[in-house]
Design a protein around this motif. Sequence first.
Motif, mmCIF file in Angstrom:
data_model
loop_
_atom_site.group_PDB
_atom_site.id
_atom_site.type_symbol
_atom_site.label_atom_id
_atom_site.label_comp_id
_atom_site.label_asym_id
_atom_site.label_seq_id
_atom_site.Cartn_x
_atom_site.Cartn_y
_atom_site.Cartn_z
ATOM 1 N N THR A 172 0.811 -1.219 0.000
ATOM 2 C CA THR A 172 0.000 0.000 0.000
ATOM 3 C C THR A 172 0.846 1.270 0.000
ATOM 4 O OG1 THR A 172 -0.114 0.041 2.437
ATOM 5 C CG2 THR A 172 -1.843 -1.177 1.260
ATOM 6 N N ALA A 173 2.149 1.119 0.335
ATOM 7 C CA ALA A 173 3.049 2.269 0.452
ATOM 8 C C ALA A 173 2.556 3.246 1.520
ATOM 9 C CB ALA A 173 3.212 2.987 -0.891
ATOM 10 N N ARG A 174 1.868 2.714 2.526
ATOM 11 C CA ARG A 174 1.341 3.539 3.613
ATOM 12 C C ARG A 174 1.580 2.831 4.947
ATOM 13 N NH1 ARG A 174 -4.718 5.290 2.395
ATOM 14 N NH2 ARG A 174 -4.244 6.603 4.185
ATOM 15 N N LYS A 175 1.702 3.638 6.006
ATOM 16 C CA LYS A 175 1.854 3.070 7.341
ATOM 17 C C LYS A 175 0.496 2.749 7.963
ATOM 18 C CE LYS A 175 6.318 5.114 8.597
ATOM 19 N NZ LYS A 175 7.034 5.932 9.597
ATOM 20 N N THR A 176 -0.565 3.326 7.429
ATOM 21 C CA THR A 176 -1.923 3.023 7.890
ATOM 22 C C THR A 176 -2.682 2.386 6.742
ATOM 23 O OG1 THR A 176 -1.906 4.914 9.414
ATOM 24 C CG2 THR A 176 -4.051 3.970 8.842
ATOM 25 N N PHE A 177 -3.272 1.225 6.990
ATOM 26 C CA PHE A 177 -3.972 0.504 5.933
ATOM 27 C C PHE A 177 -5.073 -0.352 6.549
ATOM 28 C CE2 PHE A 177 0.152 -1.322 7.073
ATOM 29 C CZ PHE A 177 -0.224 -2.509 7.669
ATOM 30 N N THR A 178 -5.948 -0.822 5.698
ATOM 31 C CA THR A 178 -7.060 -1.669 6.130
ATOM 32 C C THR A 178 -6.779 -3.108 5.740
ATOM 33 O OG1 THR A 178 -8.644 0.137 5.896
ATOM 34 C CG2 THR A 178 -9.540 -2.103 5.968
ATOM 35 N N LEU A 179 -6.855 -4.008 6.688
ATOM 36 C CA LEU A 179 -6.639 -5.431 6.413
ATOM 37 C C LEU A 179 -7.826 -5.999 5.658
ATOM 38 C CD1 LEU A 179 -5.201 -6.654 9.840
ATOM 39 C CD2 LEU A 179 -3.930 -5.941 7.806
ATOM 40 N N THR A 180 -7.561 -6.811 4.652
ATOM 41 C CA THR A 180 -8.644 -7.442 3.890
ATOM 42 C C THR A 180 -9.190 -8.665 4.607
ATOM 43 O OG1 THR A 180 -7.030 -8.735 2.628
ATOM 44 C CG2 THR A 180 -7.719 -6.627 1.696
ATOM 45 N N LEU A 181 -8.445 -9.175 5.593
ATOM 46 C CA LEU A 181 -8.885 -10.336 6.358
ATOM 47 C C LEU A 181 -9.332 -9.891 7.750
ATOM 48 C CD1 LEU A 181 -5.973 -12.836 5.567
ATOM 49 C CD2 LEU A 181 -8.239 -12.798 4.510
ATOM 50 N N ASN A 182 -10.448 -10.458 8.226
ATOM 51 C CA ASN A 182 -10.836 -10.181 9.605
ATOM 52 C C ASN A 182 -9.930 -10.984 10.539
ATOM 53 O OD1 ASN A 182 -11.878 -12.864 9.917
ATOM 54 N ND2 ASN A 182 -13.843 -12.221 9.086
ATOM 55 N N ARG A 183 -10.081 -10.786 11.831
ATOM 56 C CA ARG A 183 -9.153 -11.392 12.793
ATOM 57 C C ARG A 183 -9.167 -12.920 12.726
ATOM 58 N NH1 ARG A 183 -7.221 -8.552 17.160
ATOM 59 N NH2 ARG A 183 -7.707 -6.752 15.845
ATOM 60 N N ASN A 184 -10.337 -13.510 12.591
ATOM 61 C CA ASN A 184 -10.421 -14.970 12.492
ATOM 62 C C ASN A 184 -9.713 -15.485 11.243
ATOM 63 O OD1 ASN A 184 -11.856 -15.543 14.860
ATOM 64 N ND2 ASN A 184 -13.822 -15.149 13.879
ATOM 65 N N ASP A 185 -9.982 -14.828 10.104
ATOM 66 C CA ASP A 185 -9.395 -15.276 8.846
ATOM 67 C C ASP A 185 -7.884 -15.039 8.820
ATOM 68 O OD1 ASP A 185 -11.833 -16.128 7.972
ATOM 69 O OD2 ASP A 185 -12.247 -14.366 6.734
ATOM 70 N N LEU A 186 -7.447 -13.949 9.434
ATOM 71 C CA LEU A 186 -6.007 -13.679 9.499
ATOM 72 C C LEU A 186 -5.299 -14.744 10.333
ATOM 73 C CD1 LEU A 186 -3.556 -11.951 8.892
ATOM 74 C CD2 LEU A 186 -4.160 -10.491 10.842
ATOM 75 N N ALA A 187 -5.934 -15.149 11.426
ATOM 76 C CA ALA A 187 -5.356 -16.209 12.254
ATOM 77 C C ALA A 187 -5.242 -17.507 11.466
ATOM 78 C CB ALA A 187 -6.211 -16.423 13.506
ATOM 79 N N ASP A 188 -6.286 -17.830 10.704
ATOM 80 C CA ASP A 188 -6.243 -19.031 9.872
ATOM 81 C C ASP A 188 -5.172 -18.904 8.790
ATOM 82 O OD1 ASP A 188 -8.252 -20.312 11.270
ATOM 83 O OD2 ASP A 188 -9.849 -19.583 9.965
ATOM 84 N N PHE A 189 -5.068 -17.717 8.203
ATOM 85 C CA PHE A 189 -4.093 -17.485 7.130
ATOM 86 C C PHE A 189 -2.670 -17.683 7.627
ATOM 87 C CE2 PHE A 189 -1.415 -14.614 4.548
ATOM 88 C CZ PHE A 189 -1.696 -15.120 3.276
ATOM 89 N N LEU A 190 -2.396 -17.227 8.858
ATOM 90 C CA LEU A 190 -1.059 -17.360 9.433
ATOM 91 C C LEU A 190 -0.867 -18.677 10.176
ATOM 92 C CD1 LEU A 190 -0.571 -13.725 10.828
ATOM 93 C CD2 LEU A 190 0.295 -14.682 8.678
ATOM 94 N N ASN A 191 -1.954 -19.466 10.232
ATOM 95 C CA ASN A 191 -1.921 -20.776 10.894
ATOM 96 C C ASN A 191 -1.595 -20.655 12.379
ATOM 97 O OD1 ASN A 191 -2.286 -23.578 10.829
ATOM 98 N ND2 ASN A 191 -0.104 -23.954 10.568
ATOM 99 N N VAL A 192 -2.312 -19.720 13.042
ATOM 100 C CA VAL A 192 -2.177 -19.521 14.488
ATOM 101 C C VAL A 192 -3.570 -19.430 15.086
ATOM 102 C CG1 VAL A 192 0.035 -18.329 14.269
ATOM 103 C CG2 VAL A 192 -2.085 -17.006 14.264
ATOM 104 N N ARG A 194 -6.671 -17.627 17.051
ATOM 105 C CA ARG A 194 -7.153 -16.252 17.079
ATOM 106 C C ARG A 194 -6.805 -15.588 18.413
ATOM 107 N NH1 ARG A 194 -10.501 -12.524 18.604
ATOM 108 N NH2 ARG A 194 -11.629 -11.172 17.149
ATOM 109 N N THR A 195 -6.933 -16.347 19.505
ATOM 110 C CA THR A 195 -6.636 -15.798 20.832
ATOM 111 C C THR A 195 -5.175 -15.359 20.928
ATOM 112 O OG1 THR A 195 -8.318 -17.209 21.849
ATOM 113 C CG2 THR A 195 -6.645 -16.270 23.299
ATOM 114 N N ALA A 196 -4.274 -16.229 20.455
ATOM 115 C CA ALA A 196 -2.850 -15.909 20.509
ATOM 116 C C ALA A 196 -2.521 -14.719 19.606
ATOM 117 C CB ALA A 196 -2.019 -17.122 20.095
ATOM 118 N N LEU A 197 -3.176 -14.654 18.457
ATOM 119 C CA LEU A 197 -2.962 -13.538 17.538
ATOM 120 C C LEU A 197 -3.387 -12.217 18.168
ATOM 121 C CD1 LEU A 197 -2.345 -12.477 14.613
ATOM 122 C CD2 LEU A 197 -4.772 -12.866 14.127
#
Length: 230
Positions: A172-192, A194-197
Motif C-alpha cells: 500500500t506504500a502507507r503506514k496506515t492501511f485496512t486489512l482485507t482479512l478479519n481477525r479470524n481469517d487472518l489467524a487461519d491465514f497465518l496458521n495460528v 485467534r486468541t494468541a494472535l
Amino acid sequence: MGHDMIAVLTHSPLFGNIEAESLASVLGCLQPKISAYPKNNYIALAGDEFAGLGIVLAGKATVIKENAAGSRIVMTSLEAGDIFGEMIAFSTLSAWPVSVIAQAESTVMFLPAVKIMGTCPNVCSSHKQLITNMLRILSEKAILLNRKVEYLSIRGMREKISSYLLDQHRQTARKTFTLTLNRNDLADFLNVSRTALSREMGRMRDEGLIDFYRSSVKITDLDTLKKVIE
C-alpha cells in the motif's frame, strides 16, 4: 448484463485493458454462467465438480482449505472483481481442491476454462488481451503462494505478524492501511490461534510498534518492526 456488473468486470484483473464496449463481445465468446448465493453458503465445495473460473460480481467470499479433522486454513478473501479457481482451471483436476464460502450475499460468474484459452471465432484483439491477463494472474498467484509458504515457515508469533504487516505496508506504500482479512481469517491465514494472535497484537500495541482499530492498522514504529524479522 447490468451496468454495475460491467463496471465490476472492467476493474477485474482478468479483463484489464479491455474496453467496456468490447466486453459484450468477449462475454459472448466465453458464455458465462451467473449464480447468486446467500450468506454463509458454499459457492464451491471441495470435492465437487469444477465449475470453471469464478469471478465475484457482488458480495464477499473466502477461499478455505479444510482437512479431514475439520480444521481450516484461509487461503484468501474475495471481493467484487476478484477471481478464484485460476490455479486449477487449466490443470488435469476435475474437482474443486478448496472450498469457497459466501461471507455476504454474493453473485458469482463462472467462465469455462476452455473458452478462455480457446480460439475466439471473431479473432478479436480483446480475447488475446484476456489470455495475456490470465497468464499474468497465474504468475502473480504463484508468487503469492510462495509468500504464503514463507509465512507458514516462520515459527514465532510476533515474527509472523510483523512479516504480514510489513508486506501490507509495502503493497500500500502507507503506514496506515485496512486489512482485507478479519481477525479470524487472518489467524487461519497465518496458521495460528485467534486468541494468541489478538494477544500478541495487543502486546505490540502496548509496546508502541503498532496501533489498530477493527480492521485498520497503523505501523507506529517501522524500524523496530523491521528488526523483529531480521
